[in-house]
Enzyme design. Structure first.
Site, PDB file in Angstrom:
ATOM      1  N   ARG A  54       0.843  -1.213  -0.120  1.00 29.60           N
ATOM      2  CA  ARG A  54      -0.082   0.020   0.030  1.00 29.60           C
ATOM      3  C   ARG A  54       0.881   1.445   0.050  1.00 29.60           C
ATOM      4  O   ARG A  54       0.453   2.133  -0.736  1.00 29.60           O
ATOM      5  CB  ARG A  54      -0.652   0.285   1.338  1.00 29.60           C
ATOM      6  CG  ARG A  54      -2.223  -0.718   1.205  1.00 29.60           C
ATOM      7  CD  ARG A  54      -2.676  -1.395   2.514  1.00 29.60           C
ATOM      8  NE  ARG A  54      -1.689  -2.356   2.804  1.00 29.60           N
ATOM      9  CZ  ARG A  54      -1.565  -3.601   2.335  1.00 29.60           C
ATOM     10  NH1 ARG A  54      -2.555  -3.922   1.681  1.00 29.60           N
ATOM     11  NH2 ARG A  54      -0.661  -4.407   2.640  1.00 29.60           N
ATOM     12  N   THR A  55       1.635   1.531   0.941  1.00 29.50           N
ATOM     13  CA  THR A  55       2.365   2.822   1.102  1.00 29.50           C
ATOM     14  C   THR A  55       3.237   3.097  -0.184  1.00 29.50           C
ATOM     15  O   THR A  55       3.100   4.223  -0.741  1.00 29.50           O
ATOM     16  CB  THR A  55       3.314   2.655   2.151  1.00 29.50           C
ATOM     17  OG1 THR A  55       2.698   1.982   3.563  1.00 29.50           O
ATOM     18  CG2 THR A  55       3.872   4.135   2.517  1.00 29.50           C
ATOM     19  N   LYS A  83      26.122  -4.487  -2.095  1.00 28.00           N
ATOM     20  CA  LYS A  83      27.686  -4.492  -1.898  1.00 28.00           C
ATOM     21  C   LYS A  83      28.199  -4.040  -0.698  1.00 28.00           C
ATOM     22  O   LYS A  83      29.236  -3.669  -0.577  1.00 28.00           O
ATOM     23  CB  LYS A  83      28.152  -4.000  -3.194  1.00 28.00           C
ATOM     24  CG  LYS A  83      27.665  -4.388  -4.520  1.00 28.00           C
ATOM     25  CD  LYS A  83      28.138  -3.494  -5.570  1.00 28.00           C
ATOM     26  CE  LYS A  83      27.303  -3.633  -7.039  1.00 28.00           C
ATOM     27  NZ  LYS A  83      27.506  -2.717  -7.815  1.00 28.00           N
ATOM     28  N   ARG A 104      11.432   3.780   3.459  1.00 30.74           N
ATOM     29  CA  ARG A 104      10.950   2.651   4.509  1.00 30.74           C
ATOM     30  C   ARG A 104      12.212   1.980   4.771  1.00 30.74           C
ATOM     31  O   ARG A 104      12.828   1.617   4.233  1.00 30.74           O
ATOM     32  CB  ARG A 104       9.818   1.669   4.015  1.00 30.74           C
ATOM     33  CG  ARG A 104       9.583   0.695   4.793  1.00 30.74           C
ATOM     34  CD  ARG A 104       8.360  -0.252   4.633  1.00 30.74           C
ATOM     35  NE  ARG A 104       7.269   0.483   4.895  1.00 30.74           N
ATOM     36  CZ  ARG A 104       5.971   0.019   5.042  1.00 30.74           C
ATOM     37  NH1 ARG A 104       5.646  -1.148   4.494  1.00 30.74           N
ATOM     38  NH2 ARG A 104       5.024   0.946   5.222  1.00 30.74           N
ATOM     39  N   HIS A 132       4.839   5.690  11.673  1.00 33.25           N
ATOM     40  CA  HIS A 132       4.444   5.587  10.425  1.00 33.25           C
ATOM     41  C   HIS A 132       3.592   6.676  10.162  1.00 33.25           C
ATOM     42  O   HIS A 132       2.348   6.720  10.054  1.00 33.25           O
ATOM     43  CB  HIS A 132       3.784   4.169  10.263  1.00 33.25           C
ATOM     44  CG  HIS A 132       3.643   3.681   8.797  1.00 33.25           C
ATOM     45  ND1 HIS A 132       3.787   4.736   7.620  1.00 33.25           N
ATOM     46  CD2 HIS A 132       3.113   2.376   8.267  1.00 33.25           C
ATOM     47  CE1 HIS A 132       3.368   3.932   6.486  1.00 33.25           C
ATOM     48  NE2 HIS A 132       3.074   2.728   6.771  1.00 33.25           N
TER      49      HIS A 132
HETATM   50  N1   CP Z   1      -0.145  -0.189   5.853  1.00 37.67           N
HETATM   51  C1   CP Z   1       1.084  -0.311   5.264  1.00 37.67           C
HETATM   52  O1   CP Z   1       1.925   0.164   5.676  1.00 37.67           O
HETATM   53  O2   CP Z   1       0.873  -1.427   4.157  1.00 37.67           O
HETATM   54  P1   CP Z   1       2.309  -1.829   3.536  1.00 37.67           P
HETATM   55  O3   CP Z   1       3.315  -2.408   4.499  1.00 37.67           O
HETATM   56  O4   CP Z   1       1.572  -2.525   2.414  1.00 37.67           O
HETATM   57  O5   CP Z   1       2.800  -0.495   2.728  1.00 37.67           O
END
Ligand code: CP
Length: 312
Positions: A54-55, A83, A104, A132
């Site tokens: 999603r993100t 590497k 991320r 998040h």
């Molecule tokens: N909610 C969320 O962070 O989903 P993903 O890990 O799929 O990005």
């Protein structure tokens, strides 16, 4: 691309005041899913050191809907991270290639560290068990859409409250509004961190602990369910002890408030039974869809205006 001064970034939801969060939601509502060319000629780097559906894809869609381009990676296979290239050097490379970075990373604090050295805006797309913030903003958008307010809500957080960055961010955000009450429902080994709860109480938040979903499902306005995160537990034995301990079914929701909504950051594994999907309470798929306008609003506010200071 990179400038001499540090860019405004979004690393933690605590960086935003109530007014700034409300501004993001207002811009998101205005932008919706419409297309524009406001990011024409601009590139956003999506650097995902951990899996995401999603993100990553809602950021990708947001950039495309705004006429921009993306670069980056969705896992480190095939990159020079394999590497031994450091996060420092990777950020320095992508600030040269892009006008903003979405990161991320599995390590708590990695986003703050990267934002401090980045010359372009950096958006935290999840760092370890810490924060998040873009998920939280879409959660707030979803709560406001379904409840009509962000004050005086009873919100249950359930599942992995120890390692879950979504619930840590969301609890921080709800404390910024007035009169919200948190109900924490988790197995003993996955309880919300005591220090964090103490900080929220010191900010005036009322918090209650429960062991059974059934004890609280009829009382709350929002039931926020999270997955037991197998990948963050110390070993498989720990996972086996807690898996399936909180499984929401349609039967659990009998007698819930008419307007109560079930949210989940997704992915789900088995913590929400499929029979919940057909109830009026299920909102998790719409919630995920709300990620597009919310992330578009953040891109506009961080890349094209100076409305978000980035830190309080
Ligand atoms: N909610 C969320 O962070 O989903 P993903 O890990 O799929 O990005």
């Amino acid at each position: 691309m990179a400038t001499a001064t540090r860019a405004a970034s979004l690393v933690s939801i605590r960086d935003l005041s109530r007014a700034e969060m409300e501004r993001v939601l207002e811009v998101a509502a205005e932008m919706g899913h419409a297309r524009s060319d406001e990011l024409h000629g601009k590139q956003v780097a999506l650097l995902f050191y951990e899996p995401s559906t999603r993100t990553r894809n809602s950021f990708l869609t947001a950039v495309h809907q705004m006429g921009g381009t993306v670069c980056g990676f969705d896992n480190t296979e095939g990159t020079s991270v394999q590497k031994g290239e450091t996060l420092h050097d990777t950020i320095k490379m992508f600030e040269a290639y892009s006008d903003a970075i979405v990161l991320r990373h599995p390590r708590d604090g990695a986003a703050r560290w990267a934002a401090d050295l980045s010359g372009v805006p950096l958006i935290n797309a999840g760092d370890g068990k810490n924060q998040h913030p873009t998920q939280t903003l879409l959660d707030l958008f979803s709560m406001r859409a379904t409840q009509g307010r962000l004050d005086n809500l009873h919100v249950a957080l359930t599942g992995d409250l120890k390692y879950g960055r979504t619930v840590h961010s969301l609890a921080d955000a709800l404390a910024e509004f007035r009169g919200n009450v948190l109900h924490l429902v988790a197995p003993p080994t996955l309880e919300f961190p005591a220090q964090h709860a103490a900080e929220l109480r010191a900010r005036g938040m009322e918090i209650h602990q429960h062991r059974r979903l059934e004890d609280i499902a009829r009382e709350v306005d929002v039931l926020y369910v999270t997955r037991i995160q197998r990948e963050r537990l110390p070993d498989e034995t720990e996972y086996e002890k807690v898996r399936g301990s909180y499984r929401l079914t349609a039967a659990t929701l009998e007698g819930a408030k008419d307007n109560m909504r079930v949210l989940h950051p997704l992915p789900r594994v088995d913590e929400i039974a499929a029979d919940v999907d057909a109830t009026k309470h299920a909102y998790y798929f719409e919630q995920a869809r709300n990620g597009i306008p919310v992330r578009k609003a953040l891109l506009r506010l961080l890349m094209l205006t100076d409305e978000l200071a980035g830190e309080k």
